[in-house]
Motif scaffolding. Structure first.
Motif: not given
Length: 556
Positions: A44, A141, A119, A121
């Motif tokens: 991330t 990404r 990832r 979020r």
């Protein structure tokens, strides 16, 4: 990386976020969960993992197996692919030990050695979670980081013969209308496709790129091969829907139709400046064009969702799927180097003439608001998944516009930075370099250079020296706007205001020091000392102590 207990406490009080993860270690966190948590951060924006801290921020300590934190970096490196390097230190807080693991952001996708790819979020309640990283999100990404160009990908399943030849005519007409690269007009259709990168040859056959399909494709082709591509134009009056149109047409045709839809909602007034009549629209057309083109070109085509143009009672909203690209944020919009999620498509649009060729279309959007004395464009509702531009339609400041038109040559180019300074001084009356620098998104030194240049134009005035130096609009600007008394209030009463502020501070807090006066009145060390000395000589306050221990109060 060593941090004292106070700073560690403040860090934990912030709670979990995309950049901060807490993990309990009461039952000895399994290696696979620790590695997965690190991988979610690295995929991330990087951040920190605190091992031995509960989700609510309670420090419960490390398990005996993790007390030697020096082994954590080796564990992470051995169980990630490609191997990543983290830093770990053991920290103490409230008599408990926990591990602080600093995780870098990676420019490539990282998985656990078991193949787990995750990832982070934010959930709807604002708390973070780790979720799988799906294949269709890889391109999102990589494109946001500038590692690939999705718009240059070749669609081998589509033959160039299926493209709409009428759209090439639109491209040629756009080049003529918007002042694009004129040599392109002399090229044949095939040469034009090649020069702009609309098609590429594979095994002797021509196939469109994604950018080529966006510009030359039919509606059926776009719907089939670019299902995320859609544009919505809406006009609302309260809860009533006046216009609600959706488009899946090729890009230039869509741009032209939306521009036609937008035109009736632009209402113009006029201002006489000398021999000229200056139009005052409720929406600046150039700013709208740049904002709309940016939304079309820089959107994330792998993410479902339409580019929305919405006009309502409050103003104009333009939103597009996909957050800001890597390196661009709300804090550096004005100064970040031009960078597109879709470089080929952005280059084509610039060469055609639809977008600002310098890549500084954001300046044109800001100028389209500020020159009329309106608030700057607002991107505050943007998120990692959406870029949202809002331009309010409040009434223009006619006298501010008159000044901009009359003083245009003095203000120079680019016009945005002087306008930001003048607007803030108009609204807040008096500011220092420290106050103005964040609005310009520049250092104090760069802000001071701009302010001193504006000082030479006679549009602003300076008061004081050093770090306490402040700026106001000049007497001539106030006079031109019919606000002579406002200038006197800002400049003429400084001494009286500062004296009253010092006396009120002592009344409220019992005493005052020179540092307090510097902060309170925005004065330099010498200016603060002179003010205190004058008040002491007039027996309005009395000094106690010397040098750093000196303070002033009402007691003789």
């Amino acid at each position: 990386m060593i941090t004292n207990e106070h700073e560690l406490g403040k860090l934990i009080q912030r709670g979990e976020s995309l950049l901060l993860e807490f993990k309990s270690d009461l039952k000895c966190l399994p290696d696979r969960e620790l590695v997965a948590a690190v991988v979610s951060l690295v995929n991330t924006d990087g951040g920190e993992l605190l091992l031995g801290v509960e989700d609510d921020g309670t420090v419960t300590g490390l398990h005996a197996n993790h007390l030697n934190v020096s082994g954590i970096p080796s564990l992470i490196a051995n169980k990630t692919n490609p191997a990543i390097s983290v830093r770990a230190e053991r920290c103490e807080l409230q008599g408990k030990s926990f591990a602080r693991i600093s995780v870098p952001k990676s420019r490539q996708l990282v998985s656990t050695s078991d193949g787990l790819l995750v990832r982070r979020r934010l959930k709807l309640d604002g708390t973070p979670e780790a979720v799988p990283f799906y294949p269709h999100e890889f391109i999102q990404r990589q494109s946001s980081m500038g590692l690939v160009d999705p718009s240059a990908m070749v669609l081998e399943e589509v033959d160039a013969s299926q493209l709409d030849p009428l759209q090439r005519l639109r491209i040629r007409n756009a080049i003529k209308k918007y002042g694009g690269e004129q040599p392109l007009l002399a090229l044949s259709d095939e040469e034009l496709d090649g020069a702009l990168g609309l098609t590429k040859s594979i095994s002797g056959k021509q196939h469109p790129t994604v950018a080529g399909l966006l510009l030359l494709g039919t509606e059926d082709l776009l719907r089939t091969h670019l299902p995320a591509y859609e544009v919505a134009f809406q006009v609302l009056s309260g809860t009533d829907v006046k216009v609600n149109e959706f488009y899946r047409k090729p890009l230039i045709e869509t741009f032209e139709e939306v521009e036609l839809q937008f035109k009736p909602w632009v209402v113009e007034d006029e201002l006489e400046v000398g021999l000229f009549r200056v139009p005052i629209p409720n929406y600046d057309r150039r700013a709208f064009r740049e904002g709309f083109v940016n939304a079309l070109v820089h959107r994330d085509f792998s993410r479902l969702g339409a580019v929305h143009v919405k006009i309502d009672n409050s103003g104009l909203n333009i939103s597009s799927p996909g957050g800001f690209v890597e390196g661009v944020s709300l804090s550096n919009l004005l100064v970040a180097a031009p960078h597109s999620r879709n470089p080929l498509l952005a280059d084509i649009i610039k060469r055609i003439g639809l977008a600002e060729r310098t890549g500084r279309g954001i300046d044109r959007i800001y100028e389209g608001m500020l020159r009329y004395g309106r608030p700057e464009p607002d991107y505050a509702l943007s998120s990692p998944y959406l870029v949202n531009l809002f331009m309010t339609n409040v009434a223009a400041d006619r006298e501010f516009l008159r000044m901009v038109v009359e003083q245009h040559d003095k203000l120079g180019e680019p016009l945005v930075e002087p306008l930001i300074v003048l607007m803030r001084l108009r609204d807040e009356r008096r500011l220092t370099t420290i106050d103005i620098a964040p609005s310009l998104q520049k250092s104090e030194l760069q802000a001071r250079f701009l302010l001193e240049n504006l000082l030479e134009t006679g549009l602003i005035e300076a008061h004081g020296t050093g770090r306490g130096r402040s700026y106001t609009l000049s007497a001539s600007v106030y006079r031109r706007s019919g606000q002579k008394s406002a200038y006197v209030r800002q400049v003429g009463f400084d001494g009286i205001q500062q004296e009253q502020m010092v006396l009120k501070f002592i009344q409220a807090h019992g005493q005052i020091k020179r540092a307090d006066v510097m902060d309170l009145c925005r004065l330099t060390k010498d200016q603060a000392a002179k003010l205190l000395t004058r008040l002491a000589n007039e027996n309005k306050i009395f000094k106690h102590g010397e040098r750093r221990g000196a303070h002033y109060d009402f007691n003789p």
